[in-house]
Design a protein around this motif. Structure first.
Motif, short mmCIF file in Angstrom:
data_model
loop_
_atom_site.label_atom_id
_atom_site.label_comp_id
_atom_site.label_asym_id
_atom_site.label_seq_id
_atom_site.Cartn_x
_atom_site.Cartn_y
_atom_site.Cartn_z
N THR A 237 0.83 -1.20 0.00
CA THR A 237 0.00 0.00 0.00
C THR A 237 0.87 1.25 0.00
OG1 THR A 237 -1.80 -1.14 1.15
CG2 THR A 237 -1.80 1.27 1.23
N ALA A 238 1.91 1.27 0.85
CA ALA A 238 2.82 2.42 0.87
C ALA A 238 3.47 2.62 -0.49
CB ALA A 238 3.87 2.22 1.95
N ALA A 239 3.94 1.53 -1.08
CA ALA A 239 4.60 1.61 -2.38
C ALA A 239 3.63 2.10 -3.45
CB ALA A 239 5.16 0.25 -2.76
N ARG A 240 2.41 1.60 -3.41
CA ARG A 240 1.42 1.98 -4.42
C ARG A 240 1.06 3.46 -4.34
NH1 ARG A 240 -3.81 2.54 -3.69
NH2 ARG A 240 -3.83 1.28 -1.78
N LEU A 241 0.81 3.94 -3.13
CA LEU A 241 0.42 5.34 -2.96
C LEU A 241 1.54 6.30 -3.35
CD1 LEU A 241 -1.52 5.08 0.43
CD2 LEU A 241 -2.50 5.44 -1.84
N VAL A 242 2.76 6.00 -2.91
CA VAL A 242 3.87 6.89 -3.22
C VAL A 242 4.24 6.80 -4.70
CG1 VAL A 242 6.28 7.44 -2.73
CG2 VAL A 242 4.71 6.86 -0.85
N ALA A 243 4.23 5.59 -5.24
CA ALA A 243 4.57 5.43 -6.66
C ALA A 243 3.58 6.20 -7.55
CB ALA A 243 4.59 3.96 -7.04
N ALA A 244 2.31 6.22 -7.18
CA ALA A 244 1.32 6.97 -7.95
C ALA A 244 1.65 8.46 -7.92
CB ALA A 244 -0.08 6.72 -7.40
N ALA A 245 2.07 8.95 -6.74
CA ALA A 245 2.45 10.36 -6.64
C ALA A 245 3.71 10.64 -7.44
CB ALA A 245 2.66 10.73 -5.17
N LEU A 246 4.65 9.70 -7.45
CA LEU A 246 5.89 9.88 -8.22
C LEU A 246 5.60 9.97 -9.71
CD1 LEU A 246 8.19 7.32 -6.36
CD2 LEU A 246 8.46 9.80 -6.36
N ARG A 247 4.70 9.14 -10.18
CA ARG A 247 4.37 9.17 -11.61
C ARG A 247 3.76 10.52 -12.00
NH1 ARG A 247 2.90 3.78 -10.45
NH2 ARG A 247 0.72 4.36 -10.10
N ARG A 248 3.04 11.14 -11.09
CA ARG A 248 2.35 12.38 -11.43
C ARG A 248 3.19 13.63 -11.16
NH1 ARG A 248 -3.92 13.93 -9.88
NH2 ARG A 248 -3.99 15.84 -11.13
N TYR A 249 4.00 13.59 -10.09
CA TYR A 249 4.68 14.81 -9.65
C TYR A 249 6.20 14.73 -9.67
CZ TYR A 249 -0.05 15.72 -7.99
OH TYR A 249 -1.40 15.89 -7.92
N GLY A 250 6.76 13.72 -10.30
CA GLY A 250 8.21 13.59 -10.31
C GLY A 250 8.74 13.04 -8.99
N ARG A 251 9.95 13.40 -8.62
CA ARG A 251 10.59 12.79 -7.45
C ARG A 251 10.32 13.51 -6.14
NH1 ARG A 251 14.15 8.65 -8.18
NH2 ARG A 251 14.17 7.98 -10.35
N SER A 252 9.68 14.65 -6.20
CA SER A 252 9.45 15.39 -4.95
C SER A 252 8.64 14.62 -3.90
CB SER A 252 8.80 16.74 -5.24
OG SER A 252 7.54 16.58 -5.87
N PRO A 253 7.71 13.71 -4.27
CA PRO A 253 7.00 12.97 -3.23
C PRO A 253 7.91 12.14 -2.32
CG PRO A 253 5.77 12.85 -5.27
CD PRO A 253 7.09 13.49 -5.60
N LEU A 254 9.09 11.74 -2.81
CA LEU A 254 10.02 11.02 -1.93
C LEU A 254 10.41 11.89 -0.74
CD1 LEU A 254 12.38 9.26 -4.50
CD2 LEU A 254 10.64 8.18 -3.06
N ALA A 255 10.67 13.17 -1.01
CA ALA A 255 11.00 14.08 0.08
C ALA A 255 9.80 14.31 0.99
CB ALA A 255 11.49 15.42 -0.47
N GLU A 256 8.61 14.36 0.40
CA GLU A 256 7.41 14.60 1.21
C GLU A 256 7.18 13.47 2.20
OE1 GLU A 256 6.17 17.34 1.40
OE2 GLU A 256 6.55 18.36 -0.50
#
Length: 296
Positions: A237-256
């Motif tokens: 679930t964590a991977a899915r949610l963050v990966a979806a954000a990465l696909r849309r917003y680039g790498r900044s979600p990793l920092a978030e």
């Protein structure tokens, strides 16, 4: 052989794009405190290919100094040319890295097999460290498929590991053909692979919740499969949610993700990027809390 959760640590930067030494030390301690089995430094998530040689050396030295041999640290030293890769590998060895990882020499994706092997041979000749192949054709343009990895291992005996990210070969084929090489997935799904010999995971989207990844690994390693099922659900679930954000917003979600864990990341990635919209960020945090991935 190294086994377990090797977290791909992000490299934090300050407002001017310089390595944020204090924050990097805090992140190293955070991962060690979560009992990860190792750190993977300066790969794609670590921004290595986007940094100068001196920046890469500085970040590697900080991570190794802060780790203080408390766990294995693998430094990614891959570049487009063998001389620079060797220089970074020698620096990593001098600072007591446990291994170096090397993505195939990128940009020139028409390299012959001979040239690719020669690239790895140059590092093996220069340093005695174990070498991890970083199989990442999405970014390097070159795939080290299982049979090619076998041929490489025959010519470069100190190849001891491989991280398979966006690979073209089946993970368990690497395991079958390379019994004395630690094979790591770049994905989050361990449940169906560890019982068959996979060494572990190096997964960027879950790096901000190392505790969950370690819980999954420990459950699988002890063959407590009922516990592992529940842990795998959370990790997925964590991977899915963050990966979806990465696909849309680039790498900044990793920092978030790390900001949600109270780390004051000033800048990540290194290049200029748009922040996640507040609404999207709030939604991500709410979903992570609802799933029990973050505290309430």
């Amino acid at each position: 052989m190294i086994r377990g959760v090797l977290l791909p640590i992000i490299t934090p930067f300050d407002e001017k794009g310089r390595v944020d030494e204090q924050m990097m030390r805090e992140l190293v301690d955070f991962h060690i405190g979560a009992s990860v089995q190792g750190l993977f430094v300066l790969g794609s998530t670590g921004q290595g290919p986007a940094m100068s040689i001196e920046e890469r050396k500085k970040a590697a030295a900080i991570a190794l100094d802060q780790a203080r041999s408390r766990l294995p640290v693998i430094i990614h030293v891959g570049t487009a040319d063998a001389d620079t890769t060797v220089e970074l590998a020698e620096h990593a060895a001098a600072h007591k890295a446990d291994a170096v990882a090397i993505v195939p020499p990128y940009y020139y994706s028409d390299h012959t097999d001979y040239e690719i092997v020669a690239h790895y041979k140059a590092v093996a000749k220069a340093v005695p460290l174990p070498i991890f192949i970083y199989e990442n054709p999405k970014y390097s343009g070159i795939s080290v498929a299982p049979l090619f990895a076998v041929r490489m291992k025959e010519q470069v005996p100190n190849i001891k590991g491989i991280k398979v990210a966006y690979g073209q070969g089946a993970l368990l084929e690497y395991v079958r053909l390379l019994p004395d090489v630690s094979v790591f997935t770049g994905n989050a799904d361990l449940f169906g692979l560890v019982p068959f010999g996979l060494a572990g995971m190096i997964n960027p989207p879950t790096s901000f919740v190392p505790e969950l990844c370690v819980e999954l690994w420990k459950a699988l390693d002890s063959k407590d499969y009922a516990r592992a099922v529940e842990a795998q659900k959370k990790v997925d679930t964590a991977a899915r949610l963050v990966a979806a954000a990465l696909r849309r917003y680039g790498r900044s979600p990793l920092a978030e993700g790390f900001r949600m864990r109270a780390f004051a990341i000033k800048r990540f990635p290194k290049w200029e990027t748009e922040p996640m919209p507040k609404e999207a960020l709030d939604t991500l945090a709410r979903e992570l809390r609802a799933q029990g991935i973050l505290g309430q």
